[in-house]
Design an enzyme around this catalytic site. Structure first.
Site, mmCIF file in Angstrom:
data_model
loop_
_atom_site.group_PDB
_atom_site.id
_atom_site.type_symbol
_atom_site.label_atom_id
_atom_site.label_comp_id
_atom_site.label_asym_id
_atom_site.label_seq_id
_atom_site.Cartn_x
_atom_site.Cartn_y
_atom_site.Cartn_z
ATOM 1 N N CYS A 162 0.816 -1.222 0.000
ATOM 2 C CA CYS A 162 0.000 0.000 0.000
ATOM 3 C C CYS A 162 0.842 1.261 0.000
ATOM 4 O O CYS A 162 0.394 2.299 -0.509
ATOM 5 C CB CYS A 162 -0.993 -0.007 1.161
ATOM 6 S SG CYS A 162 -0.286 0.252 2.798
ATOM 7 N N ASP A 163 2.061 1.236 0.535
ATOM 8 C CA ASP A 163 2.924 2.418 0.533
ATOM 9 C C ASP A 163 3.132 2.963 -0.875
ATOM 10 O O ASP A 163 3.320 4.169 -1.076
ATOM 11 C CB ASP A 163 4.313 2.098 1.105
ATOM 12 C CG ASP A 163 4.322 1.202 2.303
ATOM 13 O OD1 ASP A 163 3.389 0.391 2.463
ATOM 14 O OD2 ASP A 163 5.281 1.276 3.092
ATOM 15 N N ALA A 164 3.122 2.037 -1.847
ATOM 16 C CA ALA A 164 3.373 2.425 -3.237
ATOM 17 C C ALA A 164 2.384 3.469 -3.728
ATOM 18 O O ALA A 164 2.696 4.245 -4.644
ATOM 19 C CB ALA A 164 3.307 1.194 -4.144
ATOM 20 N N PHE A 166 1.458 6.096 -2.346
ATOM 21 C CA PHE A 166 1.993 7.439 -2.102
ATOM 22 C C PHE A 166 3.194 7.712 -2.995
ATOM 23 O O PHE A 166 3.392 8.842 -3.445
ATOM 24 C CB PHE A 166 2.417 7.575 -0.636
ATOM 25 C CG PHE A 166 3.013 8.915 -0.276
ATOM 26 C CD1 PHE A 166 2.221 9.921 0.253
ATOM 27 C CD2 PHE A 166 4.371 9.180 -0.452
ATOM 28 C CE1 PHE A 166 2.766 11.155 0.589
ATOM 29 C CE2 PHE A 166 4.922 10.400 -0.125
ATOM 30 C CZ PHE A 166 4.111 11.405 0.405
#
Length: 378
Positions: A162-164, A166
């Site tokens: 999920c960081d991707a 951003f």
């Protein structure tokens, strides 16, 4: 002096120190415009004097930090922020990091694009390396896209964590805007939907960090001690912070804009619902007792994103007290020298932080939050 008297003296000292800190905090008007700007500049100056990164100066940690610097300049127009942005861009020769398939390695390009958009000198910025990265990232084959990397994280889509969401989408979106090439935005949406369909929990309105934390209904499902799903604060901060950046630059008439608006509103509603009383979110969102202290990086991204929504009419102004409470708590985590503490170190799931734990992306989240708090109606 006997042990009982020593214990009493120690307790009295602890009480007096706590009271002194409390009084100082109460006397400082953390919502005064001058004070907010001062605290933001102190964070910038300390971070610039204490560089840190995970792998390389062009990696995701600096990408997140300099995104905060860019937004701080966008709000304040203070040239100290622009100087920092230009200096690092030139020092990096305008290069992203080297892994062309990895979203983390283009996050730094948000700052390059911001400089290009705001620098009046012709040909100062060099966006060719960013273009080359995005063309390879979106249009060339790799083993993630091919679906062959079967691992616990299940790296079988381009943005499998999920960081991707951003790291790459705001860069692609801004590049599409500046170059007037909507194909980039369309392909960003395609890969965003892959991540959304895999990692978004419709019931909880939060994102799993990766497939290790998605419940499959068997005994291998990861649970918090209280039996609830594992939702990492900073991981969801990455997503909703990225959504605010996306919506800032996304065309109002883009055919898929409503998807991002609705996702943003769903997440914001959930984040507001679970905000702890002291203002700072815990590293484990649904098990706050696991590490019962506030954490700055996730909280900073939430404060930025939700305040951005209030300032842009997507969130009701009745929620202003929530973000003001969060900013007050964030301000209390900044040391006198400007260092921002209580930042969970690099990781992929909930872990503790401390007053002395810091990272550049924590400073970036602090600057992002301050950049929108400054815009709140008094």
């Amino acid at each position: 002096m006997n042990k009982s008297i020593l214990a009493i003296v120690a307790l009295l000292c602890l009480f007096s120190c706590s009271e002194a800190q409390k009084t100082t905090s109460e006397e400082k008007d953390v919502f005064n415009e001058t004070q907010i700007k001062k605290s933001m500049i102190k964070a910038l100056e300390w971070q610039e004097a204490h560089p840190i990164f995970a792998i390389h100066p062009t990696d995701w940690t600096n990408g997140a930090y300099y995104t905060g610097v860019a937004r701080a300049h966008h709000t304040t127009k203070n040239m100290m922020y622009m100087a920092a942005l230009k200096n690092q861009a030139v020092a990096n020769n305008w290069q992203p990091f080297k892994r062309l398939y990895h979203a983390d390695d283009v996050a730094i390009s948000y700052s390059y694009l911001y400089v290009a958009e705001n620098e009046k000198r012709r040909n100062f910025a060099d966006l060719e390396p960013t273009k080359n990265f995005l063309d390879a990232h979106l249009y060339e084959d790799n083993n993630w896209k091919a679906g062959t990397n079967k691992s616990k994280e299940d790296k079988t889509i381009l943005w499998w964590w999920c960081d991707a969401l951003f790291m790459a989408p705001p860069v692609i979106n801004l590049y599409a805007k500046q170059t007037e090439q909507p194909k980039y935005l369309d392909d960003m949406h395609k890969y965003y939907m892959e991540a959304y369909n895999r990692l978004y929990d419709e019931e909880e309105k939060l994102f799993a960090r990766d497939m290790r934390f998605v419940w499959k209904g068997n005994d291998d499902d990861r649970k918090e001690p209280n039996g609830k799903k594992v939702f990492w604060s900073r991981g969801n901060g990455w997503v909703i912070g990225g959504l605010a950046l996306l919506l800032e630059d996304m065309p109002k008439d883009y055919e898929h804009r409503d998807f991002y608006v609705n996702l943003y509103k769903e997440m914001a509603s959930k984040i507001l619902e679970i905000q702890p009383e002291d203002g700072l979110w815990r590293t484990s969102l649904l098990s706050p007792e696991s590490y019962d202290h506030g954490e700055v990086s996730g909280s900073g991204f939430y404060t930025f994103a939700i305040t951005w929504g209030i300032n842009n009419g997507l969130i009701d102004k009745k929620h202003t007290p929530a973000v003001k409470k969060a900013w007050k708590a964030l301000a209390a985590c900044q040391h006198e020298d400007g260092r921002v503490g209580w930042v969970q170190n690099i990781g992929a799931f909930p872990e503790p932080a401390s007053a002395d734990s810091w990272q550049n992306f924590g400073s970036g989240a602090f600057l992002l939050a301050g950049s929108e708090i400054l815009k709140l109606e008094k």
